[in-house]
Design an enzyme around this catalytic site. Structure first.
Site, PDB file in Angstrom:
ATOM      1  N   GLY A  39       2.829  -1.153   4.257  1.00  0.00           N
ATOM      2  CA  GLY A  39       2.931   0.251   3.887  1.00  0.00           C
ATOM      3  C   GLY A  39       4.354   0.627   3.523  1.00  0.00           C
ATOM      4  N   GLY A  40       5.068   1.206   4.488  1.00  0.00           N
ATOM      5  CA  GLY A  40       6.410   1.752   4.239  1.00  0.00           C
ATOM      6  C   GLY A  40       7.356   0.800   3.526  1.00  0.00           C
ATOM      7  CG  HIS A  91      -5.713   2.282   5.498  1.00  0.00           C
ATOM      8  ND1 HIS A  91      -5.221   3.142   6.458  1.00  0.00           N
ATOM      9  CD2 HIS A  91      -4.739   1.370   5.266  1.00  0.00           C
ATOM     10  CE1 HIS A  91      -3.987   2.755   6.773  1.00  0.00           C
ATOM     11  NE2 HIS A  91      -3.672   1.688   6.066  1.00  0.00           N
ATOM     12  CD  GLU A 147      -3.397  -2.079   7.513  1.00  0.00           C
ATOM     13  OE1 GLU A 147      -2.391  -2.452   6.908  1.00  0.00           O
ATOM     14  OE2 GLU A 147      -3.877  -0.936   7.397  1.00  0.00           O
ATOM     15  N   GLY A 151       3.087   2.155  10.963  1.00  0.00           N
ATOM     16  CA  GLY A 151       4.149   3.146  10.844  1.00  0.00           C
ATOM     17  C   GLY A 151       4.914   3.406  12.131  1.00  0.00           C
ATOM     18  CD  GLU A 206      -2.579   5.576   7.005  1.00  0.00           C
ATOM     19  OE1 GLU A 206      -2.592   5.606   5.764  1.00  0.00           O
ATOM     20  OE2 GLU A 206      -1.670   5.016   7.656  1.00  0.00           O
ATOM     21  CB  SER A 226       5.404  -2.050  11.984  1.00  0.00           C
ATOM     22  OG  SER A 226       5.116  -0.692  12.284  1.00  0.00           O
ATOM     23  CG  ASN A 243      -1.715   1.254   1.383  1.00  0.00           C
ATOM     24  OD1 ASN A 243      -1.768   2.068   0.460  1.00  0.00           O
ATOM     25  ND2 ASN A 243      -2.350   1.429   2.535  1.00  0.00           N
ATOM     26  CD1 TRP A 244       3.607   1.071  -2.820  1.00  0.00           C
ATOM     27  CD2 TRP A 244       4.095   2.511  -4.467  1.00  0.00           C
ATOM     28  NE1 TRP A 244       4.600   0.509  -3.585  1.00  0.00           N
ATOM     29  CE2 TRP A 244       4.918   1.373  -4.600  1.00  0.00           C
ATOM     30  CE3 TRP A 244       4.223   3.544  -5.391  1.00  0.00           C
ATOM     31  CZ2 TRP A 244       5.859   1.248  -5.629  1.00  0.00           C
ATOM     32  CZ3 TRP A 244       5.153   3.420  -6.422  1.00  0.00           C
ATOM     33  CH2 TRP A 244       5.968   2.282  -6.529  1.00  0.00           C
ATOM     34  CE  LYS A 245      -0.069   3.148   4.867  1.00  0.00           C
ATOM     35  NZ  LYS A 245       0.090   3.248   6.330  1.00  0.00           N
TER      36      LYS A 245
HETATM   37  P1  13P Z   1       3.219   0.344   7.601  1.00  0.00           P
HETATM   38  O1  13P Z   1       3.614  -0.980   7.008  1.00  0.00           O
HETATM   39  O2  13P Z   1       3.975   1.508   7.067  1.00  0.00           O
HETATM   40  O3  13P Z   1       3.163   0.266   9.104  1.00  0.00           O
HETATM   41  O4  13P Z   1       1.698   0.606   7.126  1.00  0.00           O
HETATM   42  C1  13P Z   1       0.769  -0.400   7.284  1.00  0.00           C
HETATM   43  C2  13P Z   1      -0.458  -0.006   6.569  1.00  0.00           C
HETATM   44  O5  13P Z   1      -1.178   0.873   6.992  1.00  0.00           O
HETATM   45  C3  13P Z   1      -0.748  -0.698   5.301  1.00  0.00           C
HETATM   46  O6  13P Z   1      -2.019  -0.410   4.844  1.00  0.00           O
END
Ligand code: 13P
Length: 246
Positions: free
Chosen positions: A228-229, A92, A162, A168, A94, A207, A9-11
């Site tokens: 994510g990251g 999500h 999640e 993160g 966020e 994470s 997930n590149w956000k």
């Molecule tokens: P991270 O892997 O950066 O913690 O993000 C997880 C996430 O929200 C994937 O959708």
């Protein structure tokens, strides 16, 4: 019986230049025939990513619940499908936080996405306050029950657990806590869907790295990862794909 699914997930990250990372990611997916690999891109990068990587599963990170209409700045399920997306994330944390999306919104988004021919990854997860209060399983299974789309089935839907405190932060749940939560989600799915609930994949997100993926991905009822990251570069994402294939 459930194939592992690893999704990036590149956000709100990436650019036309960085979609070149997909070359090595898709190559690693090709070396891992036992699992499924996909990346959810920013809406503007879906079409160029699909053009660069035909056959590799590219998705969206959100779609609007309405098919079309007066929603300035939003993107519809039909639009991302036309751009070449195979799936979308919905719900999500966020978006639940920043855009105040409710369970009802998330359910509607999932159903609209399905109607447009997209597969769906539906996210659920608790805050640290809720976990510390001993409410994590109730919060997550309530979210799941309220946001599960009509006609939910394993061939088009996956759940992503999640925990918000793990996104993160570099923190991940311990093995026992992750197993307990994924087991609770499995039981809830089977309660809601009957036997069909056993086939729905439950991803873990928060994470995930090349270092911890091996452990996380081999916990019972952890059927993959939403990353994510560590999905932004092939150097970090490929080890996660390799851990899922092992
Ligand atoms: P991270 O892997 O950066 O913690 O993000 C997880 C996430 O929200 C994937 O959708």
């Amino acid at each position: 019986m459930r194939r592992k699914l690893v999704v990036g997930n590149w956000k709100m990250n990436g650019s036309l230049a960085t979609i070149a990372e997909l070359d090595a990611i898709a190559a690693a997916a090709g070396r891992a025939p036992g699992i499924d690999v996909a990346v959810a891109m920013p809406a503007t990068l879906i079409a160029p990513a699909v053009a660069r990587m035909p056959g590799f599963a590219i998705g969206a990170q959100d779609v609007h619940q309405d098919k079309s209409g007066a929603h300035t700045g939003c993107v519809s399920a039909d639009m991302v499908r036309e751009a070449g997306a195979a799936f979308t994330i919905v719900g999500h944390s966020e978006r639940r936080t920043d855009q105040h999306e409710t369970d009802a919104d998330v359910k509607a988004k999932a159903e609209t996405a399905r109607g447009a021919g997209l597969s769906v990854i539906l996210c659920v997860g608790e805050t640290l306050t809720q976990r510390d209060a001993g409410e994590a399983e109730r919060v997550v299974t309530d979210q799941l029950a309220a946001s599960l789309p009509a006609g939910a089935a394993a061939d088009w839907l996956a759940i992503a657990y999640e925990p918000i405190w793990a996104i993160g932060t570099g923190r991940v749940p311990g093995e026992a806590d992750a197993a307990a939560m994924h087991g609770a989600i499995r039981a809830a799915l089977c309660g809601l869907l009957g036997e069909a609930g056993a086939a729905v994949r439950i991803l873990y997100g928060g994470s995930v790295t090349g270092e911890n993926a091996g452990l996380l991905l081999h916990i019972e009822d952890v059927d993959g990862a939403l990353v994510g990251g560590a999905s932004l570069t092939a150097a970090k994402f490929v080890p996660i794909v390799e851990a899922a294939q092992r």
